[in-house]
Design a protein around this motif. Structure first.
Motif, PDB file in Angstrom:
ATOM      1  N   GLY A  17      -3.941  12.508 -13.579  1.00 46.15           N
ATOM      2  CA  GLY A  17      -2.807  11.879 -12.428  1.00 46.15           C
ATOM      3  C   GLY A  17      -2.884  12.438 -10.646  1.00 46.15           C
ATOM      4  O   GLY A  17      -2.951  11.156 -10.653  1.00 46.15           O
ATOM      5  N   LEU A  18      -2.847  13.779 -11.549  1.00 41.63           N
ATOM      6  CA  LEU A  18      -3.377  14.130  -9.229  1.00 41.63           C
ATOM      7  C   LEU A  18      -4.574  13.631  -8.992  1.00 41.63           C
ATOM      8  O   LEU A  18      -5.100  13.626  -7.460  1.00 41.63           O
ATOM      9  N   ALA A  19      -5.789  13.953 -10.167  1.00 41.11           N
ATOM     10  CA  ALA A  19      -7.189  13.400  -8.961  1.00 41.11           C
ATOM     11  C   ALA A  19      -7.331  12.207  -9.572  1.00 41.11           C
ATOM     12  O   ALA A  19      -8.129  11.916  -7.892  1.00 41.11           O
ATOM     13  N   ALA A  20      -6.773  11.229 -10.028  1.00 40.92           N
ATOM     14  CA  ALA A  20      -6.607  10.435  -9.804  1.00 40.92           C
ATOM     15  C   ALA A  20      -6.084   9.772  -8.600  1.00 40.92           C
ATOM     16  O   ALA A  20      -6.766   8.233  -8.023  1.00 40.92           O
ATOM     17  N   GLY A  21      -5.043  10.452  -8.349  1.00 40.73           N
ATOM     18  CA  GLY A  21      -4.327   9.671  -6.797  1.00 40.73           C
ATOM     19  C   GLY A  21      -4.991   9.794  -6.063  1.00 40.73           C
ATOM     20  O   GLY A  21      -5.149   9.498  -4.629  1.00 40.73           O
ATOM     21  N   LEU A  22      -5.340  11.722  -5.809  1.00 39.23           N
ATOM     22  CA  LEU A  22      -6.696  11.334  -4.844  1.00 39.23           C
ATOM     23  C   LEU A  22      -7.641  11.054  -4.423  1.00 39.23           C
ATOM     24  O   LEU A  22      -7.691  10.045  -3.410  1.00 39.23           O
ATOM     25  N   TYR A  23      -8.248  10.548  -5.274  1.00 34.38           N
ATOM     26  CA  TYR A  23      -9.697   9.704  -5.581  1.00 34.38           C
ATOM     27  C   TYR A  23      -9.570   8.115  -5.192  1.00 34.38           C
ATOM     28  O   TYR A  23      -9.891   7.486  -4.250  1.00 34.38           O
ATOM     29  N   ALA A  24      -8.087   7.713  -5.494  1.00 37.23           N
ATOM     30  CA  ALA A  24      -8.015   6.611  -5.442  1.00 37.23           C
ATOM     31  C   ALA A  24      -6.824   6.355  -4.489  1.00 37.23           C
ATOM     32  O   ALA A  24      -7.429   5.342  -3.432  1.00 37.23           O
ATOM     33  N   GLY A  25      -6.651   7.734  -3.811  1.00 29.72           N
ATOM     34  CA  GLY A  25      -5.967   6.955  -2.186  1.00 29.72           C
ATOM     35  C   GLY A  25      -7.128   7.564  -1.035  1.00 29.72           C
ATOM     36  O   GLY A  25      -6.938   6.496  -0.194  1.00 29.72           O
ATOM     37  N   ARG A  26      -8.253   8.022  -1.346  1.00 30.30           N
ATOM     38  CA  ARG A  26      -8.984   8.554  -0.508  1.00 30.30           C
ATOM     39  C   ARG A  26      -9.487   7.173  -0.194  1.00 30.30           C
ATOM     40  O   ARG A  26     -10.573   6.911   0.624  1.00 30.30           O
ATOM     41  N   SER A  27      -9.648   6.215  -1.445  1.00 29.10           N
ATOM     42  CA  SER A  27     -10.450   4.858  -1.594  1.00 29.10           C
ATOM     43  C   SER A  27      -9.677   3.627  -0.930  1.00 29.10           C
ATOM     44  O   SER A  27      -9.850   2.690  -1.078  1.00 29.10           O
ATOM     45  N   ARG A  28      -7.862   4.184  -0.426  1.00 34.29           N
ATOM     46  CA  ARG A  28      -7.273   3.466  -0.101  1.00 34.29           C
ATOM     47  C   ARG A  28      -7.037   2.605  -0.103  1.00 34.29           C
ATOM     48  O   ARG A  28      -6.462   0.501   0.201  1.00 34.29           O
ATOM     49  N   LEU A  29      -6.915   2.604  -1.536  1.00 32.30           N
ATOM     50  CA  LEU A  29      -5.884   1.888  -2.220  1.00 32.30           C
ATOM     51  C   LEU A  29      -4.749   2.434  -2.227  1.00 32.30           C
ATOM     52  O   LEU A  29      -4.079   3.315  -1.932  1.00 32.30           O
ATOM     53  N   SER A  30      -3.335   1.541  -2.469  1.00 31.17           N
ATOM     54  CA  SER A  30      -1.819   1.819  -2.698  1.00 31.17           C
ATOM     55  C   SER A  30      -1.490   2.236  -3.742  1.00 31.17           C
ATOM     56  O   SER A  30      -2.031   1.511  -4.563  1.00 31.17           O
ATOM     57  N   VAL A  31      -1.002   3.052  -3.459  1.00 28.04           N
ATOM     58  CA  VAL A  31      -0.843   4.514  -5.371  1.00 28.04           C
ATOM     59  C   VAL A  31       0.198   4.639  -5.414  1.00 28.04           C
ATOM     60  O   VAL A  31       1.372   5.182  -4.411  1.00 28.04           O
ATOM     61  N   LEU A  32       0.948   4.737  -6.506  1.00 29.66           N
ATOM     62  CA  LEU A  32       2.054   4.821  -7.139  1.00 29.66           C
ATOM     63  C   LEU A  32       1.583   6.064  -8.029  1.00 29.66           C
ATOM     64  O   LEU A  32       1.279   5.724  -9.267  1.00 29.66           O
ATOM     65  N   ILE A  33       2.721   6.780  -8.520  1.00 30.37           N
ATOM     66  CA  ILE A  33       2.465   8.851  -9.300  1.00 30.37           C
ATOM     67  C   ILE A  33       3.925   8.273 -10.216  1.00 30.37           C
ATOM     68  O   ILE A  33       5.357   8.608  -9.037  1.00 30.37           O
TER      69      ILE A  33
END
Length: 314
Positions: A17-33
């Motif tokens: 989940g944290l790796a997914a958050g990192l990659y999604a966040g760096r892709s400028r996606l809005s992310v909720l964990i």
């Protein structure tokens, strides 16, 4: 929470989940964990990790030390966080929904990273010796018991495979099974019989464990007679290992919603489930290896697939 629709909602703040958050966040996606407990999942209670590539302490570090930078990276790249217990999901529409005790959470895509919880051995004082003699992962901890005695709880194929792996390190491996015979394939039985280090105790279960700082005592109870036997670690060794392989369990929330196999979520190599816009990563999915490094890889793949899915919808 308001009715904000996130690009990605991630359920679980373990390594996947944290790796997914990192990659999604760096892709400028809005992310909720979403995470109900502490970051890291099972790895957070691991005392010594030495097989994560590039870890800062080569001689070993705790799970919390390994996970802490992952949490900070997610924060750096804008991931929002909510602590909640999720009780239901609705993936039927274009906007996916998680329902928790505090509210509802909406996403254009979701990544399920809830992990797989190891079934406990079920003996007294078990929690006291986790990481101090008791383990549930041969790949993670076998080298800590090189030339020592190891006991394995379980009589299924997984327990047998793990026992064979442990035999490459231990002086002696003893499988403890509560049934009258191991439930393994004939081929696996031949491999066990051919390994001189492996011994089998049937009709026995672990009743209690003990020791000073480290595990050095196991109390067995015969499942037929009720008779108890106490095993002591060799005096020169001072301790021994006890590995539990009685199975794993995942949340049942996705039964009937996502395609499952043996309690795990089925995905393709891109972490896609049978429902468009729904991905799964880490130990919760059907996978040949459950380690921190594979969970992180899964999370990264899932995040980038979310990016592609959202981009295709525009």
């Amino acid at each position: 929470m308001d009715n904000k629709i996130y690009d990605v909602v991630i359920l679980g703040a373990g390594p996947a989940g944290l790796a997914a958050g990192l990659y999604a966040g760096r892709s400028r996606l809005s992310v909720l964990i979403l995470e109900k407990g502490i970051d890291g999942g099972q790895i957070a209670v691991t005392h010594d990790i030495e097989n994560y590539p590039g870890q800062s302490k080569v001689d070993g570090m705790t799970g919390q030390e390994l996970v802490a930078p992952m949490t900070e990276q997610c924060k750096k790249f804008g991931c929002e966080r909510v602590s909640d217990t999720i009780t239901a999901c609705d993936f039927s529409g274009p906007v996916k929904k998680f329902v928790g005790s505090k509210g509802e959470y909406l996403g254009k895509t979701v990544i399920v990273c809830t992990g797989a919880m190891t079934r406990s051995i079920g003996c007294k004082n078990e929690a006291k010796y986790v990481g101090k003699g008791i383990s549930y992962c041969a790949v993670c901890d076998a080298n800590f018991f090189e030339d020592f005695e190891i006991y394995v709880v379980g009589g299924n194929g997984i327990a047998a495979e793990e026992s064979l792996y442990l035999a490459g390190y231990a002086r002696k491996v003893t499988m403890i099974h509560k049934g009258p015979a191991l439930t393994v394939s004939p081929m696996l039985k031949e491999r066990l019989d051919a390994e001189p280090k492996i011994h089998v105790l049937c009709n026995e279960e672990v009743e209690d464990v003990g020791g000073d700082e480290l595990l050095s005592e196991i109390v067995l109870k015969n499942t037929k007679t009720g008779e108890e036997t106490v095993l002591h670690a060799d005096a020169e060794d001072g301790f021994f290992g006890l590995f539990g392989f009685t199975g794993k369990k995942t949340t049942g929330m996705f039964d009937g919603v996502l395609d499952m196999e043996g309690g795990y979520i089925k995905t393709d190599e891109c972490m896609r489930t049978n429902v468009p816009g729904v991905f799964a990563a880490g130990d919760v999915r059907v996978t040949p290896l459950r380690q921190v490094v594979t969970a992180c890889a899964d999370g990264a793949i899932a995040a980038m697939q979310c990016y592609k899915y959202i981009s295709a919808q525009k």
